[in-house]
Design a protein around this motif. Structure first.
Motif, mmCIF file in Angstrom:
data_model
loop_
_atom_site.group_PDB
_atom_site.id
_atom_site.type_symbol
_atom_site.label_atom_id
_atom_site.label_comp_id
_atom_site.label_asym_id
_atom_site.label_seq_id
_atom_site.Cartn_x
_atom_site.Cartn_y
_atom_site.Cartn_z
ATOM 1 N N PRO A 6 -1.535 -2.466 18.319
ATOM 2 C CA PRO A 6 -2.342 -2.606 17.276
ATOM 3 C C PRO A 6 -1.949 -2.105 15.730
ATOM 4 C CG PRO A 6 -3.291 -1.178 18.804
ATOM 5 C CD PRO A 6 -1.881 -1.372 19.229
ATOM 6 N N PHE A 7 -0.715 -2.666 15.273
ATOM 7 C CA PHE A 7 -0.310 -2.004 14.252
ATOM 8 C C PHE A 7 -0.933 -2.081 12.912
ATOM 9 C CE2 PHE A 7 3.927 -1.751 16.729
ATOM 10 C CZ PHE A 7 4.015 -0.528 16.853
ATOM 11 N N ASP A 8 -1.002 -1.129 11.948
ATOM 12 C CA ASP A 8 -1.458 -1.401 10.692
ATOM 13 C C ASP A 8 -0.303 -0.699 9.533
ATOM 14 O OD1 ASP A 8 -2.832 -1.933 8.191
ATOM 15 O OD2 ASP A 8 -3.568 0.174 8.132
ATOM 16 N N ASN A 9 0.518 -1.338 9.006
ATOM 17 C CA ASN A 9 1.813 -0.809 8.460
ATOM 18 C C ASN A 9 1.585 -0.404 7.051
ATOM 19 O OD1 ASN A 9 2.577 -0.977 11.192
ATOM 20 N ND2 ASN A 9 3.329 -3.140 10.815
ATOM 21 N N SER A 10 0.861 0.690 6.580
ATOM 22 C CA SER A 10 0.912 1.109 5.187
ATOM 23 C C SER A 10 1.922 1.462 4.522
ATOM 24 C CB SER A 10 -0.350 2.196 5.326
ATOM 25 O OG SER A 10 0.133 3.462 5.728
ATOM 26 N N TYR A 11 3.142 2.050 5.320
ATOM 27 C CA TYR A 11 4.136 2.524 4.648
ATOM 28 C C TYR A 11 5.185 1.411 4.046
ATOM 29 C CZ TYR A 11 7.647 5.914 3.301
ATOM 30 O OH TYR A 11 8.716 6.794 2.488
ATOM 31 N N PRO A 65 7.622 -4.688 19.628
ATOM 32 C CA PRO A 65 6.416 -4.877 19.683
ATOM 33 C C PRO A 65 5.686 -6.120 18.613
ATOM 34 C CG PRO A 65 6.162 -2.599 19.426
ATOM 35 C CD PRO A 65 7.617 -3.244 19.338
ATOM 36 N N GLU A 66 5.000 -6.939 19.024
ATOM 37 C CA GLU A 66 4.224 -7.745 17.968
ATOM 38 C C GLU A 66 3.508 -6.866 17.277
ATOM 39 O OE1 GLU A 66 2.381 -11.008 20.404
ATOM 40 O OE2 GLU A 66 0.750 -11.099 18.852
ATOM 41 N N GLY A 67 3.587 -7.233 16.093
ATOM 42 C CA GLY A 67 2.866 -6.475 14.840
ATOM 43 C C GLY A 67 3.501 -5.611 14.191
ATOM 44 N N ALA A 68 4.957 -5.330 14.913
ATOM 45 C CA ALA A 68 5.799 -4.485 14.360
ATOM 46 C C ALA A 68 6.591 -4.828 13.040
ATOM 47 C CB ALA A 68 6.822 -3.999 15.314
ATOM 48 N N GLU A 69 6.570 -3.943 11.912
ATOM 49 C CA GLU A 69 7.480 -4.403 10.896
ATOM 50 C C GLU A 69 8.574 -3.122 10.655
ATOM 51 O OE1 GLU A 69 5.021 -5.502 7.252
ATOM 52 O OE2 GLU A 69 3.443 -4.824 8.258
ATOM 53 N N PRO A 70 9.405 -3.249 11.649
ATOM 54 C CA PRO A 70 10.506 -2.314 11.486
ATOM 55 C C PRO A 70 11.223 -1.816 10.333
ATOM 56 C CG PRO A 70 11.112 -4.181 13.329
ATOM 57 C CD PRO A 70 9.996 -4.448 12.220
ATOM 58 N N ILE A 71 11.188 -0.573 10.092
ATOM 59 C CA ILE A 71 12.014 -0.227 8.833
ATOM 60 C C ILE A 71 12.702 1.022 9.206
ATOM 61 C CG2 ILE A 71 10.347 -1.290 7.264
ATOM 62 C CD1 ILE A 71 9.096 1.449 6.826
ATOM 63 N N ALA A 72 13.840 1.268 8.373
ATOM 64 C CA ALA A 72 14.366 2.658 8.202
ATOM 65 C C ALA A 72 13.867 3.397 7.001
ATOM 66 C CB ALA A 72 15.906 2.388 8.531
ATOM 67 N N GLN A 73 13.373 4.737 6.800
ATOM 68 C CA GLN A 73 13.075 5.115 5.813
ATOM 69 C C GLN A 73 14.028 5.763 4.924
ATOM 70 O OE1 GLN A 73 9.860 7.547 7.826
ATOM 71 N NE2 GLN A 73 8.432 6.505 6.570
ATOM 72 N N ALA A 74 14.043 5.594 3.589
ATOM 73 C CA ALA A 74 14.837 6.366 2.773
ATOM 74 C C ALA A 74 14.589 7.957 2.312
ATOM 75 C CB ALA A 74 14.985 5.732 1.339
ATOM 76 N N TYR A 75 15.474 8.732 2.563
ATOM 77 C CA TYR A 75 15.180 10.028 1.874
ATOM 78 C C TYR A 75 16.507 10.523 1.490
ATOM 79 C CZ TYR A 75 15.811 11.325 6.972
ATOM 80 O OH TYR A 75 16.099 11.484 8.074
ATOM 81 N N LEU A 95 8.379 1.545 13.831
ATOM 82 C CA LEU A 95 8.141 0.139 14.228
ATOM 83 C C LEU A 95 7.087 -0.058 13.388
ATOM 84 C CD1 LEU A 95 8.485 0.451 18.184
ATOM 85 C CD2 LEU A 95 9.855 -0.808 16.423
ATOM 86 N N GLY A 96 5.885 1.056 13.504
ATOM 87 C CA GLY A 96 4.839 0.606 12.658
ATOM 88 C C GLY A 96 3.810 1.800 12.630
ATOM 89 N N GLU A 97 2.415 1.546 12.321
ATOM 90 C CA GLU A 97 1.373 2.704 12.438
ATOM 91 C C GLU A 97 0.338 2.389 13.312
ATOM 92 O OE1 GLU A 97 0.586 3.345 8.052
ATOM 93 O OE2 GLU A 97 2.762 3.101 7.733
ATOM 94 N N ILE A 98 -0.221 3.187 14.080
ATOM 95 C CA ILE A 98 -1.210 2.983 15.032
ATOM 96 C C ILE A 98 -2.453 3.682 14.108
ATOM 97 C CG2 ILE A 98 -2.476 2.909 17.146
ATOM 98 C CD1 ILE A 98 0.149 2.279 18.323
ATOM 99 N N VAL A 99 -3.620 3.339 13.844
ATOM 100 C CA VAL A 99 -4.789 4.038 13.643
ATOM 101 C C VAL A 99 -5.880 4.210 14.871
ATOM 102 C CG1 VAL A 99 -6.615 4.430 12.064
ATOM 103 C CG2 VAL A 99 -4.545 3.234 11.340
ATOM 104 N N THR A 100 -6.143 5.359 15.178
ATOM 105 C CA THR A 100 -7.169 5.644 16.026
ATOM 106 C C THR A 100 -7.952 6.681 15.685
ATOM 107 O OG1 THR A 100 -5.586 7.264 17.257
ATOM 108 C CG2 THR A 100 -5.901 4.860 18.230
ATOM 109 N N ASP A 101 -9.411 6.654 15.861
ATOM 110 C CA ASP A 101 -10.101 7.755 15.506
ATOM 111 C C ASP A 101 -10.068 8.363 13.964
ATOM 112 O OD1 ASP A 101 -10.936 7.770 18.231
ATOM 113 O OD2 ASP A 101 -9.576 9.151 18.430
ATOM 114 N N GLY A 102 -9.662 7.334 13.193
ATOM 115 C CA GLY A 102 -9.587 7.705 11.790
ATOM 116 C C GLY A 102 -8.140 8.018 11.535
#
Ligand code: AMP
Ligand code: MG
Length: 474
Positions: A6-11, A65-75, A95-102
């Protein structure tokens, strides 16, 4: 069937110069060697699904996984004080972000193959550092210290070349975020003010919703780091590579490369094989944090309308780290001494004990643990000095007013009975390399309840067992 999460990929919705889209590179023969069922459940994931072939394929990076938006982060970052304008995830894929309990959690594969940020590296990890990070990050969590966590470890069935050919592995790391001081530096160095504004807004919304703009963010990050590093000091943790790219703005411990826990105590202790000048020695960690936070403050200045005024205020906020750290440190060490109230000389009392330990390099963990049941004396070399200190301490405890049994209880929940000692970790890795995971699971289980007694794992290294250097997690 592909695993669905259950990804929600804000980044991945931030300006795309902050990352590169990058699928993990598949591995030959993935085999799950560790799964953190508690953490899986906390993330709302089904452990059985993660253990299935599809689950393991996902954890190995073979089938995102389904819902993933795979990225490599720059820094970017300062490594040992030297500026490196581009680092980035050279062997990790978010892979992505999962939100649980806020709460939002990054799910990242480490050792997932080459990315645009790999420079000369192979993008892989070998089993040793993967198991080290798994054990130590989970131990930190059980000790109550903010940290990234380990969801799974997978052997790849491939060999990676280091000093020798070694078994490859992939770690699934879970973090509040992987945003580092170095992420801000990456944009600052490119004079990308719009990017900095977007990243700042993202971090405030994600980690510090009460913070008022960049100044509030700086204040919050300074506070989180003061809290974090005081807690490291309380358990004898040496991060080992506190580069600005390894300081998470969330206030979690991140990057378990050459980290180690003190066995024998000395403030100058260094384990990292690459830290030749002791920049990141145990007792220097607070001042290095200030150095890193000053870099962070610099990155936020372009967002301030009156830059000159902001320089002054930001300088004060960064310099205030010392006072805030001292207060946190005292909180930690007071409880380690079973004290529930504050007296002016408490810092001196704690330092006096540390000085006694340092003189003969006595064992940090055993002695603090032994304060509760009187066994500390078994481990102290300079008995007369300790006895003198003990009298002062006893008088102080009497003035404290807390019932003795409550003092003992307080000490037993602040002085761990077991820490991930280096020689044990090395033992576990060697066994795992030869296919035996029993020592890994036994140590992992003990580290899960560090405030209970675990005699088998409590002992410091015997003569000849000491590990004096740890190597970067490459
Ligand atoms: P670290 O020492 O783990 O903080 O890593 C410093 C930088 O080197 C980061 O940009 C990593 O992504 C990169 N790096 C470390 N190991 C590898 C590797 N095996 N392949 C590619 N990049 C790596
Ligand atoms: Mg790093």
């Amino acid at each position: 069937m592909t695993l669905a999460l259950p990804f929600d990929n804000s980044y991945a919705r931030l300006p795309d110069r902050l990352f590169a889209r990058q699928r993990p590179a598949p591995v030959a023969a993935p085999r799950l060697v560790a799964l953190n069922e508690d953490l899986a459940l906390r993330l709302g994931l089904d452990p059985a699904a993660l253990r299935s072939d599809d689950g393991v394929a996902a954890l190995a990076g073979n089938v995102p996984p389904e819902g993933a938006e795979p990225i490599a982060q720059a820094y970017a970052g300062h490594q040992f004080g030297g500026w490196v304008p581009q680092l980035g995830d050279g062997r990790a894929v978010l892979l992505g972000e999962i939100v649980t309990d806020g709460h939002r959690h990054d799910v990242q594969l480490k050792g997932a193959g080459r990315t645009p940020f790999s420079r000369g590296g192979d993008g892989r990890a070998w089993l040793g550092p993967v198991l080290r990070e798994y054990l130590v990050s989970e131990a930190m969590h059980a000790l109550g210290i903010p940290t990234t966590r380990a969801l799974a470890a997978v052997e790849t069935g491939e060999t990676v070349m280091r000093e020798a050919p070694l078994p490859g592995a992939v770690l699934t790391r879970v973090a509040a975020s992987h945003i580092r001081v170095g992420t801000f530096q990456y944009l600052y160095a490119r004079q990308d003010t719009d990017g900095l504004q977007a990243l700042t807004d993202h971090v405030i919304a994600r980690h510090y919703p009460d913070a008022d703009g960049p100044e509030g963010l700086l204040d919050a990050v300074v506070g989180a780091q003061a809290r974090l590093i005081a807690r490291w000091m309380g358990v004898g943790f040496i991060h080992g590579v506190m580069n600005t790219d390894n300081m998470a703005v969330s206030g979690e411990t991140i990057d378990y490369g050459p980290c180690a826990f003190l066995d024998s105590y000395h403030p100058d202790t260094v384990f990292s094989s690459i830290d030749r000048y002791g920049r990141y020695a145990y007792a220097r960690q607070p001042e290095i944090a200030v150095w890193n936070l000053a870099q962070f403050a610099t990155c936020l200045l372009p967002l301030m309308p009156d830059r000159q005024a902001a320089v002054e205020r930001f300088t004060d906020i960064v310099n205030d780290f010392g006072v805030r750290f001292q207060a946190e440190w005292l909180d930690v060490f007071r409880t380690k001494l079973g004290l529930s109230t504050a007296e002016e000389d408490d810092a001196a009392l704690a330092h006096r004990l540390l000085d006694i330990l340092a003189t003969n390099r006595d064992d940090f963990t055993l002695i603090f643990r032994g304060l509760a049941d009187g066994s500390a004396t078994d481990h102290v070399t300079d008995r007369p000095a300790f006895d003198q200190w003990h009298e002062l301490w006893t008088a102080r405890r009497q003035r404290d007013g807390l019932a003795e049994e409550d003092q003992v209880a307080l000490m037993r929940r602040t002085n761990p009975g077991v820490i991930p000692r280096n020689h044990r970790i090395e033992e576990v890795i060697q066994a795992a390399v030869s296919g035996d995971y029993a020592p890994f699971h036994a140590l992992h289980a003990a580290l899960g309840t560090p405030y209970q007694d675990h005699p088998v794992f409590a002992a410091p290294p015997a003569a000849g067992e000491e590990v004096t250097a740890t190597f970067c997690g490459t």
